[in-house]
Design a protein around this motif. Sequence first.
Motif, PDB file in Angstrom:
ATOM      1  N   PHE A   1       0.838  -1.194   0.000  1.00  0.00           N
ATOM      2  CA  PHE A   1       0.000   0.000   0.000  1.00  0.00           C
ATOM      3  C   PHE A   1       0.874   1.245   0.000  1.00  0.00           C
ATOM      4  O   PHE A   1       0.701   2.162  -0.816  1.00  0.00           O
ATOM      5  CB  PHE A   1      -0.919  -0.011   1.226  1.00  0.00           C
ATOM      6  N   ALA A   2       1.842   1.251   0.925  1.00  0.00           N
ATOM      7  CA  ALA A   2       2.715   2.424   1.010  1.00  0.00           C
ATOM      8  C   ALA A   2       3.532   2.562  -0.273  1.00  0.00           C
ATOM      9  O   ALA A   2       3.644   3.658  -0.843  1.00  0.00           O
ATOM     10  CB  ALA A   2       3.633   2.318   2.220  1.00  0.00           C
ATOM     11  N   LEU A   3       4.066   1.448  -0.728  1.00  0.00           N
ATOM     12  CA  LEU A   3       4.911   1.493  -1.924  1.00  0.00           C
ATOM     13  C   LEU A   3       4.108   1.955  -3.137  1.00  0.00           C
ATOM     14  O   LEU A   3       4.432   2.955  -3.780  1.00  0.00           O
ATOM     15  CB  LEU A   3       5.507   0.105  -2.198  1.00  0.00           C
ATOM     16  N   VAL A   4       3.016   1.224  -3.389  1.00  0.00           N
ATOM     17  CA  VAL A   4       2.220   1.545  -4.580  1.00  0.00           C
ATOM     18  C   VAL A   4       1.598   2.924  -4.426  1.00  0.00           C
ATOM     19  O   VAL A   4       1.654   3.756  -5.329  1.00  0.00           O
ATOM     20  CB  VAL A   4       1.150   0.456  -4.812  1.00  0.00           C
ATOM     21  N   GLY A   5       1.015   3.154  -3.246  1.00  0.00           N
ATOM     22  CA  GLY A   5       0.326   4.429  -3.021  1.00  0.00           C
ATOM     23  C   GLY A   5       1.250   5.602  -3.218  1.00  0.00           C
ATOM     24  O   GLY A   5       0.946   6.534  -3.966  1.00  0.00           O
TER      25      GLY A   5
END
Lengths: 1157, 233
Positions: A35-39
């Motif tokens: 989530f953090a990476l993609v977001g």
Amino acid sequence: MMQMKKTVWKDIRQSFRKSWGRFFSIMILMALGSFALVGLYVTGPNMRTTGTTYLNARNVADLTIIGEYGLDASDQAALATLTDVNALEYLYVKDVSIAQTHTSVRLFSQPKTISTPELIAGRLPRQSGEIAIDASQQADYPLGSIIHIDEKADQSGTKVIAKSEFEVVGYIQSGDFLSLATRGPSTTGTGQLDSFAIIHPSDFKSDVFMMAKLRFDSLIELNPYSDAYLEQLQIEKDHVYAVLAGQPEIRLHELKTTYNQKITTGQQAINEGEQELDNAAKQLEEAATLLKEGQQALVANEQLLLSAEAELEQAKQELRENEVLLQNTDTELQRTDEILREQQALLAGKQQEYEQGVQTLQGKQAEYNQAVADIDQAQQTITEQYKQLATAKQDYTRGISELEATIFALEQALGDEALDDAARQQLLAQLEQVNQQLKAVTSAYTLFLQQTYEPGVIQLDAAQKQLDQQTQQLQTVPYEIEAANNQLAEANLQIASGQAQLLAGKAAFADGYAHYESGVQQITTAKQQLITATTEYQMGKEQLADGQSELIEQTSLYEEQRKKYEQELPTATKLLAESREELATAREMVEQLVAPTYRVDTRRELLGGDGYKTYSSISNIVDSLAMIFPVFLYFVAALVTLTTMTRFVDEERLNSGTLKALGYDDYDIIKKFCVYGFVASLIGTILGIILGHTLMPTIVYQAYRSEFTVPAIEWHFHLGITLSALALAIMSSVIPAYIVAKRELREQPATLLLPKAPESGDKIFLEHFPGIWRRLTFTQKVTCRNIFRYKKRMYMTIFGVAGAAALLFTGFSVQHSVSEIKSRQFDTITHYDLIVAENPLASMPEQQQLSEQLRTPAVKNYAPVYYEEVTRVAGAHNDTQAITLIVPEEPENFAQYITLKARKTQQPLELMDEGAIISERLADLLHVEIGETLPFVDQNGEQRQVEITAISEMYIGHFIFLSPSGYEKLYRADYESNAYFTTLIDSSSENTKVAASQFMQLSAVAGVVQNTSIMSLIDTIVTSLNQIMAILIFVAMLLGAVILYNLTNINVSERIRELSTIKVLGFFDPEVTRYIYREATILTIFGIVGGWIIGMGLHSYILVVVPPDEVMFNPARWIGAYIIPVLVIAIISLVLKFFVNRRLIHIDMLEALKSVD
Amino acid sequence: MGYIEMEHSFKRYQVGESEIIANNDVSFTIEKGELVVILGASGAGKSTVLNILGGMDTNSSGKVVIDQQDISHYDRKQLTAYRRNDVGFVFQFYNLVANLTALENVELAVEIVEDASDPATVLTDVGLAHRMHNFPAQLSGGEQQRVAIARAVAKNPKILLCDEPTGALDYHTGKQVLQILQDMSRKNGTTVVIVTHNVALAPIADRVIHMHDAKVKAIETNSIPRDIAELEW
């Protein structure tokens, strides 16, 4: 074979069912990481894609050129030589303010192809007097309403906008103004641009365009946020600069020429005016001379006339004398004539007397004859009359007798009795009548006798007597006649002699008269001559009179003209003087004219382009965060997953051994772990990928949306990062599972069937220091041992907790750093509300107005400063950084407006006689330190460099501060202030706006800078960062919870025998929990400390990478950032402890102690 | 009254629908200082008895009196205190804390008890004076079991419960361990209960309780238990 596979799958399914906690842990860890990476990875690109779509849709200009003196034909010709131009458009632009408000509006002519406005409602202006205003004004100015504008005339007094009233026909947005709140400086209103609008081009009356907008072929296809674009843009910009290089001089020359022509014309006009005045004066003078001459001539003529008159008089005199002489002659002649005439008359008299005598004699003879005749006649008459009387008497007597006869007849007739009555009657009547007639005649006779006859007879008797007398008298007369005849003859003789004398006299007279006649002739001629002369004289006199009246007329005319001249002279002189002065000013202006500058602005640099910059700043902020946090998160998550999978493999040891013993090959056994790890991480990762693609952009969009006109953020699928997330998921779960399982399966099945030998104890290094070791209580020793016994778990705990703590620390630190900017900047550093820049061309009275405005009670205090915008290229985007150079006139009082202080020591800084104090962010961007020199480009484009004496705390904007002497040394020019720092009594933003607009209205004010202008930009960044940090904090908390849960879980299950043992030994439940938790707590503390350290690093990194170039985040660390992670982890630990407690209570001691697994 | 009395003790488990009875009316008496062997095959319910006696489990009904205290009604905390103060355990797999030395393993137990023996002395008593600072991994199985015994007896329990103490040991080592246990009973007067399926151990006991199918099948007493050394299996 099929059977076998089925069993393996069944076993795998079972392993899920048995360990939901572990499954979810891995899932959540992977979800958080992905989530953090993609977001964080997609949000920036999505923002930029959204921006690009919008910019392309609006075809926003790559470069905007603004000419200081406008863009004229030569500029356009120059720009036309540019190659690679996709589109080029010229626009009219003018800043005005809405009447009765402080709202400033930038009016544009409508762009056709470039930077086209986006119509929100209504329509675009189609004709003069219509306006489409930006949508932010929608509430105040409904469609159809009228906007009244105020335009400030420029220095030369000209206005550009033809109308002052516009009807609102539509609402627009523009790709040039992405920010709703920050639109750059304006020349009107409060000095900040509030709004923009489009009006019909015909409403601009300007010879030149103000702005050119350009799009380039080479840039059209490029992503405007890419480096390629920036590089190509720089190339194009250089081209534009190159093309325009000569223009400033050309324009200056042209302008100077035009102005000089105008000046020459003006000078000519003045000269002509002067000439006219001179001419008028000369004419007046000439007229005066002429008048004088006329007068003189008149006087001369008068003189001449006078002498003429005298001559004439003399002539007259002579004439008169001659006349008199002639008269005398005449008189003599007359006398002679008279005498002659008297003689003649005498003679005539005698003649007459003689003739009279003759006549008288003849008369007397006639008289006598007459009298004899008369007497005869009278005698006849008397005789006649006697006869007549006698006749009359006879008539009467006869009548009476006749009547009496008749009466008688009648009486006789009557007496006849035969008469019938009628006849009688008739007779009677006749009788009567005759009687009466008789009566009347009788009476008449009587009367005749009495009155006529008797007197007549008497008279006649008398007349007879008289006649007899006369006849007597007549008898003497013939004698007398004889005597008279004698006398007459004698007289006749006398007359004849007299006549002879007279004839002689007459001859003499005739002679004299002829003489006289010639004299008269002469005089007549003389007289005639005199008359002519007199006529001439009279004419001359008349002419003179005419001349005189003309002279009078002319003189009055002259007087009139002179009066007029004298009346008009002061005005004309004044006008001329004014014109001369104006001309002088104009000359001075021309002297002062400098070559115009051409601003060639990229989208980032454009006035009002702050929105563009901020928007990309935010996207870059997210990008830069994407470089840190996900990496970190993944590292931690992978570590935890690795540990978890290792534990899983350990737990399944017996099972694996059994399978292996049963003949399953390693692949089947490993598959189980790999599938488990893959499924758990895949589900988590997919969840994270989905949320990262949607939730994160949405949250970030929510944070900045209110600031920008850019449409809602687009969701794009990013394959690369999705694959990366999946790869990372596999790397951190499947690969460790494979490796761990593979390693374990190297052992023989028999060994596998035995429980794994517990990790052997070992002395820890602390035991080599008996001094310390002995002092520890038994439990402490045990704890120490245990900490170092499970190294993998120790690292995992420390790193895991450190990771979570670091994220929390960073999140809170960043939130604090940004939230403090405003308060620190405006509470402790800048105290002024406005910078009021003076207009260098302002006149004295205008300056007076400014100083009056500065002294109004609304102004708390003010101080003169020198203020200049200098530049320096710096920062990650190689942006031109605007640096405010400030030189306070009185450095000692400057702290009232800006407190210069070192951030770390909070010690006030002083301006030295030489060198500069610069703001901290600038020093950071340029990597310069105290003692080094800072090169910059001043406002005139000149390169300068100054030594840095100190670095001052400053959060917003770049500054260089100099002392007046420092300025003089650096610029080699005299110090002169050009602006005022102003603090207001009421510093509210509303009031600041009011004050700013009041200053803006003064001609002596060139501009007003509010220190709040950058605020909304900062607010947006703060909000966005806060949101992202809030997400990260949430992620970090979740991460912390998962890590601690997992660790505790592993700790418990891995040491279940040990725990069972001490439980069996009679440790109470809390003692058992404490036995485990003591180590966990210590490890957690290490982890937190580690987290602090890592967090500090992250925070420092963010402070460098994230902030926009002109903003410094407060690097000071907040005590809360240290405390809150501790509290968060403590709370998570406490909650977990509760669950662990329950689990420990329900441990089946015997089972644990007996079983071999 | 015996020192330990179990009267009509039942232990039932509910597994799904069916009820499993682990102990079915188990009754026996053990006198103080006796060495007792509970003998039975796997699943005979002997471990259940041991667990109940050791306070690690509670029975479903029946009385369990230890030194005049009926522990069958104890709650968790009382049971823990009972284990802590009154019971010593020796397990088949020693269950030493791997991270602690022999001495420390003993100390671990002693820590929580008031009237405990000196761990070093106890270890010396079991013949491990020279291995005192070794970690379990460094010790042989017999040594480890001796450490376990030392740990169990160091706190001077009223009852020493041993679950297959020789199960994982070889013949000789097993005998050594049994010897120590017998010595505990004989010399120190500790009541020792050994649970095993190994019938060969029966002769060394003062009392042998035979269990089969969750029931006490027979209780026999040896008036003269045999020496460990004579034991053969």
